[in-house]
Design a protein around this motif. Sequence first.
Motif, PDB file in Angstrom:
ATOM      1  N   CYS A 132      -6.255   2.541  -5.545  1.00  0.00           N
ATOM      2  CA  CYS A 132      -5.589   3.345  -4.522  1.00  0.00           C
ATOM      3  C   CYS A 132      -4.654   4.366  -5.181  1.00  0.00           C
ATOM      4  O   CYS A 132      -4.682   5.544  -4.835  1.00  0.00           O
ATOM      5  CB  CYS A 132      -4.818   2.437  -3.570  1.00  0.00           C
TER       6      CYS A 132
ATOM      7  N   LEU B 214       0.828  -1.207   0.000  1.00  0.00           N
ATOM      8  CA  LEU B 214       0.000   0.000   0.000  1.00  0.00           C
ATOM      9  C   LEU B 214       0.865   1.262   0.000  1.00  0.00           C
ATOM     10  O   LEU B 214       0.521   2.239  -0.668  1.00  0.00           O
ATOM     11  CB  LEU B 214      -0.958   0.017   1.191  1.00  0.00           C
TER      12      LEU B 214
ATOM     13  N   GLY C 143      -7.063  -3.745  -5.886  1.00  0.00           N
ATOM     14  CA  GLY C 143      -7.300  -2.484  -5.171  1.00  0.00           C
ATOM     15  C   GLY C 143      -6.128  -1.524  -5.221  1.00  0.00           C
ATOM     16  O   GLY C 143      -6.321  -0.304  -5.090  1.00  0.00           O
ATOM     17  N   TYR C 144      -4.896  -2.026  -5.402  1.00  0.00           N
ATOM     18  CA  TYR C 144      -3.745  -1.121  -5.485  1.00  0.00           C
ATOM     19  C   TYR C 144      -3.883  -0.129  -6.632  1.00  0.00           C
ATOM     20  O   TYR C 144      -3.476   1.025  -6.509  1.00  0.00           O
ATOM     21  CB  TYR C 144      -2.441  -1.909  -5.642  1.00  0.00           C
TER      22      TYR C 144
ATOM     23  N   CYS D 130      -8.896   0.137  -1.453  1.00  0.00           N
ATOM     24  CA  CYS D 130      -8.131  -1.106  -1.522  1.00  0.00           C
ATOM     25  C   CYS D 130      -8.678  -2.108  -0.517  1.00  0.00           C
ATOM     26  O   CYS D 130      -8.891  -3.281  -0.857  1.00  0.00           O
ATOM     27  CB  CYS D 130      -6.655  -0.821  -1.263  1.00  0.00           C
TER      28      CYS D 130
END
Length: 184
Positions: free
Chosen positions: A103, A46, A99-100, A130
């Motif tokens: 993000c 993340l 989800g990255y 994310c």
Amino acid sequence: MFLNNNSSSLSINKLIICALFASLMTICSWISIPLFFTPVPVNMALAGAYITGLLLGCKYGFISEVLYILLGAVGLPVFAGFSGGIGAIAGPTGGFIIGYAFCAFVCGLSAQKKGIMMRILLMLCGMSLCYGCGLIWFMYITGSTLWAGLVSCVIPFLAGDAVKIILVSILYRYLEKPAASLIG
């Protein structure tokens, strides 16, 4: 033939930078600690998505993360635990991997915003996206309840992700100007 004007050359340069940030994302994913109670590892991915979005902006941050996902999808060991392949994306942590990209896109919205509070807010929104993608996919794949998914995939990671946001905010201050001159 393809490099006969400056805009094409510039686009190729930006795509090369996207590839470099996909490599950064790989390294961030490899820095991980597996946990015994969940298939979701603690890693720096993340943080990689945050800094990619902040430095490259929406479009190129998203492209960089999609490139990272595609590299993993074809089997290169770019994900946490040196994993790769469609199985990694289709597995319980696949929603986080997807989800990255979202993000990085959301964090890239702050490329035009100069305030630290705006960057922190957008990183929190990116983290939430994310987590949302990851949680929904985890629940679908494992048949878990919402509470079980939160306990396995979200709650244990919140404090670490708060630290990552603080660290990326500090790091961004030092990388903003060199990245702007590199990216244009």
